[in-house]
Design a protein around this motif. Sequence first.
Motif, short mmCIF file in Angstrom:
data_model
loop_
_atom_site.label_atom_id
_atom_site.label_comp_id
_atom_site.label_asym_id
_atom_site.label_seq_id
_atom_site.Cartn_x
_atom_site.Cartn_y
_atom_site.Cartn_z
N UNK A 1 0.85 -1.19 0.00
CA UNK A 1 0.00 0.00 0.00
C UNK A 1 0.88 1.24 0.00
N UNK A 2 0.28 2.37 -0.33
CA UNK A 2 0.98 3.64 -0.25
C UNK A 2 1.03 4.11 1.20
N UNK A 3 2.15 4.68 1.59
CA UNK A 3 2.29 5.22 2.94
C UNK A 3 2.26 6.74 2.84
N UNK A 4 1.42 7.42 3.61
CA UNK A 4 1.36 8.89 3.55
C UNK A 4 2.72 9.52 3.82
N UNK A 5 3.02 10.57 3.08
CA UNK A 5 4.28 11.28 3.26
C UNK A 5 4.32 11.94 4.63
N UNK A 6 5.41 11.71 5.35
CA UNK A 6 5.57 12.26 6.69
C UNK A 6 7.02 12.67 6.89
N UNK A 7 7.24 13.82 7.47
CA UNK A 7 8.59 14.32 7.73
C UNK A 7 8.80 14.41 9.22
N UNK A 8 9.85 13.78 9.70
CA UNK A 8 10.20 13.83 11.11
C UNK A 8 11.61 14.37 11.25
N UNK A 9 11.77 15.43 12.01
CA UNK A 9 13.09 15.98 12.23
C UNK A 9 13.85 15.13 13.24
N UNK A 10 15.13 15.03 13.05
CA UNK A 10 15.93 14.15 13.89
C UNK A 10 17.16 14.88 14.41
N UNK A 11 17.88 14.23 15.29
CA UNK A 11 19.09 14.81 15.83
C UNK A 11 20.28 14.46 14.96
N UNK A 12 21.32 15.31 14.96
CA UNK A 12 22.52 14.99 14.19
C UNK A 12 23.12 13.65 14.61
N UNK A 13 23.72 12.96 13.66
CA UNK A 13 24.30 11.65 13.93
C UNK A 13 25.66 11.80 14.59
N UNK A 14 25.82 11.26 15.77
CA UNK A 14 27.09 11.35 16.49
C UNK A 14 28.07 10.29 16.00
N UNK A 15 27.58 9.05 15.82
CA UNK A 15 28.43 7.95 15.38
C UNK A 15 27.71 7.19 14.27
N UNK A 16 27.85 7.68 13.03
CA UNK A 16 27.15 7.01 11.93
C UNK A 16 27.65 5.59 11.73
N UNK A 17 26.74 4.69 11.38
CA UNK A 17 27.07 3.29 11.16
C UNK A 17 27.74 3.12 9.81
N UNK B 1 7.76 16.30 -1.33
CA UNK B 1 7.96 17.15 -0.16
C UNK B 1 8.50 18.52 -0.57
N UNK B 2 9.50 18.53 -1.44
CA UNK B 2 10.13 19.78 -1.83
C UNK B 2 9.16 20.71 -2.56
N UNK B 3 8.33 20.14 -3.40
CA UNK B 3 7.42 20.97 -4.20
C UNK B 3 6.31 21.60 -3.37
N UNK B 4 6.18 21.19 -2.12
CA UNK B 4 5.17 21.79 -1.25
C UNK B 4 5.78 22.81 -0.29
N UNK B 5 7.07 23.05 -0.42
CA UNK B 5 7.72 24.04 0.43
C UNK B 5 7.66 25.42 -0.22
N UNK B 6 7.34 26.44 0.56
CA UNK B 6 7.22 27.78 0.03
C UNK B 6 8.56 28.41 -0.29
#
Length: 373
Positions: free
Chosen positions: A72-88, A191-196
């Motif tokens: 199924x399609x999943x609704x577009x959702x944006x979640x802000x996150x914290x900077x990565x301290x120790x990337x895998x 997402x980008x096309x909906x930003x002012x």
Amino acid sequence: MSGLSRKEKNPLTVLSSCRSLYVNRETIWLTKIKMLIELTILSACIFPSGQAFDAQKLRSDFLQVLRSRRVCEVPLRVEFAKPVAKPLCQDSAQPSAEASLDSWPKSNSSNIEDSLKEEKLYLTTEAYASRGYVSIAIDSRYHGERAQSTTAYQDALISAWKTGKTMPFIYDTVRNFMLWQVWDLIKLADYLTHREDIDNARIGVTGISLGGMHAWFAAFADTRYAVVVPVIGVQGFLWAIDNDKWQARVDSIKPVFEVACDDLGKSAIDKEVVKKVWDRIAPGLASKFDSPYSIPAIAPRPLLILNGAEDPRCPLGGLKIPESNARNAYGEFHKPNNFKFIAQPGIAHQMTPYMTKEASEWFDRFFKAQFGI
């Protein structure tokens, strides 16, 4: 996801830079992907071979494949996150593309940090931001923070071969998840096309290695990407099979081919194994969606292909037909200067300062110069 954007509406363009870790047996490549838009569709034209070509139908067929293994399609959702301290990292080697990316021409700006708005979309795109672009970076699925182990990507490829339920190489349509690779880039464009603060008419996409393949196929699939620069990613998959030049590409994700070889009762990986794996994990990659067809479908949007002339993963011989078909397609639109192919002499599978300079100038040419900026 994270990104940098201007506090005020950017009068130029949006340059999205998506980032993932490309894993092979020797090193990790940081891929940078950037994006663009122009709502144009290539109408039917004739290749030099005399074969008719309909980009709109090809694009429709490709999107159908992307949706074919989704529940199924999943609704577009944006979640802000914290900077990565120790990337895998999925290898012990350090990212080797950064040296070239650091050489990317920057605009002189003493207060770059003050003029940027941090939205916590993980990135290393200050170079692009300093040139007046809004930049966005994302982790690809099975890479970076979206990986649960150092073998996540290889495990996903093997699972795709075994079950046929996912397509983690380039396409990726994972059941019940927001996706990455081509599908995720389509969602990012949504997402980008909906930003002012973003100019929807000027979104660009670029990438390195696996990211170059992502950029290529994202631009093929989504006409909103208006300027395209795939770096060391474009290749002829079927040509490599037919001309016994598939070994270097196979070696970059060899475990899945080794498993397939065993499953098929073969004593060694051969062209039959390679073709069956591609058909299974990325349907059409070595046939109807291969570069001779998907590359000209990007026309008339500006396209710069940057490769190394000695790159064993993207053999130069496999680009002759795609280049010829692309030139014909751009000619049909009377836009021959919107296409350029550079194979840097003496260079294998690596990003170079010369390539970063050419890519930077290509974006500036179509994002700035044509608008008198």
